[in-house]
Structure formats: C-alpha cells, structure tokens
Design a protein around this motif. Structure first.
Motif, PDB file in Angstrom:
ATOM      1  N   MET A  96     -70.762 -81.168 -37.545  1.00 49.14           N
ATOM      2  CA  MET A  96     -71.947 -80.622 -38.152  1.00 49.14           C
ATOM      3  C   MET A  96     -73.167 -81.377 -37.644  1.00 49.14           C
ATOM      4  SD  MET A  96     -72.812 -78.334 -40.272  1.00 49.14           S
ATOM      5  CE  MET A  96     -73.084 -77.863 -41.920  1.00 49.14           C
ATOM      6  N   ARG A 114     -81.217 -79.136 -36.431  1.00 47.13           N
ATOM      7  CA  ARG A 114     -80.869 -77.720 -36.356  1.00 47.13           C
ATOM      8  C   ARG A 114     -82.110 -76.847 -36.263  1.00 47.13           C
ATOM      9  NH1 ARG A 114     -77.042 -78.323 -41.120  1.00 47.13           N
ATOM     10  NH2 ARG A 114     -78.434 -76.851 -42.092  1.00 47.13           N
ATOM     11  N   ARG A 143     -66.262 -65.535 -34.653  1.00 46.91           N
ATOM     12  CA  ARG A 143     -67.633 -66.016 -34.443  1.00 46.91           C
ATOM     13  C   ARG A 143     -67.827 -67.395 -35.060  1.00 46.91           C
ATOM     14  NH1 ARG A 143     -68.978 -60.760 -36.234  1.00 46.91           N
ATOM     15  NH2 ARG A 143     -69.961 -61.618 -38.103  1.00 46.91           N
ATOM     16  N   ASN A 144     -67.320 -67.594 -36.264  1.00 45.08           N
ATOM     17  CA  ASN A 144     -67.471 -68.894 -36.914  1.00 45.08           C
ATOM     18  C   ASN A 144     -66.680 -69.982 -36.199  1.00 45.08           C
ATOM     19  OD1 ASN A 144     -69.287 -68.143 -38.902  1.00 45.08           O
ATOM     20  ND2 ASN A 144     -67.656 -67.397 -40.247  1.00 45.08           N
ATOM     21  N   THR A 145     -65.522 -69.640 -35.668  1.00 44.53           N
ATOM     22  CA  THR A 145     -64.744 -70.601 -34.891  1.00 44.53           C
ATOM     23  C   THR A 145     -65.515 -71.022 -33.644  1.00 44.53           C
ATOM     24  OG1 THR A 145     -62.676 -69.642 -35.691  1.00 44.53           O
ATOM     25  CG2 THR A 145     -62.559 -70.976 -33.683  1.00 44.53           C
ATOM     26  N   LYS A 165     -68.772 -70.885 -33.191  1.00 44.20           N
ATOM     27  CA  LYS A 165     -69.931 -71.688 -33.606  1.00 44.20           C
ATOM     28  C   LYS A 165     -69.532 -73.120 -33.949  1.00 44.20           C
ATOM     29  CE  LYS A 165     -71.684 -68.552 -36.444  1.00 44.20           C
ATOM     30  NZ  LYS A 165     -72.492 -67.903 -37.488  1.00 44.20           N
ATOM     31  N   ARG A 166     -68.415 -73.279 -34.648  1.00 46.77           N
ATOM     32  CA  ARG A 166     -67.955 -74.631 -34.991  1.00 46.77           C
ATOM     33  C   ARG A 166     -67.655 -75.437 -33.739  1.00 46.77           C
ATOM     34  NH1 ARG A 166     -65.217 -72.157 -39.115  1.00 46.77           N
ATOM     35  NH2 ARG A 166     -63.287 -72.122 -37.920  1.00 46.77           N
ATOM     36  N   ARG A 167     -66.996 -74.827 -32.773  1.00 46.82           N
ATOM     37  CA  ARG A 167     -66.687 -75.522 -31.522  1.00 46.82           C
ATOM     38  C   ARG A 167     -67.965 -75.923 -30.790  1.00 46.82           C
ATOM     39  NH1 ARG A 167     -61.721 -72.060 -28.845  1.00 46.82           N
ATOM     40  NH2 ARG A 167     -60.119 -72.820 -30.258  1.00 46.82           N
ATOM     41  N   ARG A 172     -71.012 -76.318 -32.075  1.00 48.43           N
ATOM     42  CA  ARG A 172     -71.724 -77.354 -32.833  1.00 48.43           C
ATOM     43  C   ARG A 172     -71.135 -78.726 -32.561  1.00 48.43           C
ATOM     44  NH1 ARG A 172     -72.103 -73.958 -37.577  1.00 48.43           N
ATOM     45  NH2 ARG A 172     -70.190 -74.930 -38.281  1.00 48.43           N
ATOM     46  N   HIS A 173     -69.818 -78.800 -32.535  1.00 48.96           N
ATOM     47  CA  HIS A 173     -69.154 -80.071 -32.284  1.00 48.96           C
ATOM     48  C   HIS A 173     -69.483 -80.581 -30.879  1.00 48.96           C
ATOM     49  CE1 HIS A 173     -66.146 -83.179 -32.821  1.00 48.96           C
ATOM     50  NE2 HIS A 173     -65.722 -82.900 -31.603  1.00 48.96           N
ATOM     51  N   ARG A 202     -73.229 -81.665 -30.751  1.00 44.27           N
ATOM     52  CA  ARG A 202     -73.472 -82.878 -31.532  1.00 44.27           C
ATOM     53  C   ARG A 202     -73.281 -84.135 -30.693  1.00 44.27           C
ATOM     54  NH1 ARG A 202     -69.571 -84.020 -36.284  1.00 44.27           N
ATOM     55  NH2 ARG A 202     -69.104 -86.025 -35.426  1.00 44.27           N
ATOM     56  N   TYR A 224     -61.154 -74.898 -25.709  1.00 49.31           N
ATOM     57  CA  TYR A 224     -62.164 -75.900 -26.047  1.00 49.31           C
ATOM     58  C   TYR A 224     -62.633 -76.659 -24.806  1.00 49.31           C
ATOM     59  CZ  TYR A 224     -64.421 -79.728 -28.531  1.00 49.31           C
ATOM     60  OH  TYR A 224     -65.336 -80.643 -28.989  1.00 49.31           O
TER      61      TYR A 224
END
Length: 166
Positions: A1, A7, A105-107, A109-111, A113-114, A117, A142
C-alpha cells in the motif's frame, strides 16, 4: 500500500500527468511520468487541468510555477487549494474494465502498487507517475510486470534525444 501522501486521487492530477508527462509503454503497461522540474524552458505557470502556462478549465486561474517544484501554495481545483509538497513523488493507477472483471482488476492494481512502492523513493521530489495497465496485464506474471515497469520507467525518465524520427 502506498502512503496517502504518495497517491494521486484527483482527476486533474491524473489528467495533468497524462497530458503533459512523458509516456513510455512496455509489455503490459504504459507509464506516464511528469517531473515538474523538467517542463519546457519559459513555462512560468502550471495548471493541473490545462497544463503548463494555460488557464485552468476548473478555476480559470494559473498557479505560479517556480521552474523547480510546485510551490507550497498548491494547485487550484474545484475543491480549492490543495497542498502539494515537493518532498515526495506521487503515483496513481488506471486499470480499465478491458483488463478483466473486478477481481482481476484489483489483483492487477495490488501488484502494481506493490511494485511502485519499492520504486517511488527513487523518483524526483514533486514528480507524478501514472501507471496504466493494458489488457495483457491480467495474464502477466509478477516478474514480467516488474520487468515491464522498470523498462517503462527508465524510458520515461530518459531525456529526449535531440534527433527526430527518420
């Protein structure tokens, strides 16, 4: 996150980065990178809705730009002045429905973001980054996303060459 200060959330910030930043696409990603310190010489103002030296479509006013970083006066938008500190880079993500259903889509986005970061500290202070996922990102591994992001970031940060296309 990502931390809240890192952001992008406002539509005007996304639009300014996409319209005025450098674009580079690699594999399943397209990166838009805007470094306020690298705007064209002679640009004296920056407006998130219309870009450098133009009247803002939202407020009708320009925001003074000192050429190095956005001043602490902030950007003027529909919600009033927003403080933009020059101490951190900010990032946002665009993942359309063409990528897949909400879970996919959320998967993605999480990848992303990580991955971002770990790289955001290396970006210049005050810069903005928008990472747009293409439909191929849904099936990408990934490590493939990581390679695409690194290559696209390197290309977007590289100075423009003097020669034109031939």
């Amino acid at each position: 996150m990502l931390a809240a200060a890192q952001r992008l959330r406002r539509r005007e910030d996304f639009a300014a980065t996409i319209r005025n930043g450098r674009r580079a696409g690699r594999g399943a990603l397209v990166v838009h990178f805007l470094n306020p310190g690298s705007l064209r010489p002679g640009v004296t103002s920056y407006s998130p809705a219309s870009g450098p030296s133009g009247a803002s479509a939202v407020s009708g006013r320009d925001v003074p730009f000192d050429g190095g970083s956005l001043d602490s006066g902030g950007l003027v938008g529909s919600a009033g002045p927003v403080s933009v500190t020059g101490t951190t880079a900010r990032a946002g993500f665009v993942v359309s429905k063409a990528v897949g259903n909400a879970v996919v889509r959320n998967t993605v986005k999480r990848r992303l973001r990580h991955l971002v970061r770990a790289r955001i500290a290396d970006l210049p202070a005050g810069s903005t980054l928008v990472v747009r996922a293409l439909p191929e990102a849904a099936q990408a591994r990934y490590d493939a996303l990581e390679k695409d992001l690194d290559a696209a970031l390197d290309a977007a940060r590289r100075p423009k060459s003097r020669g034109g296309r031939r």
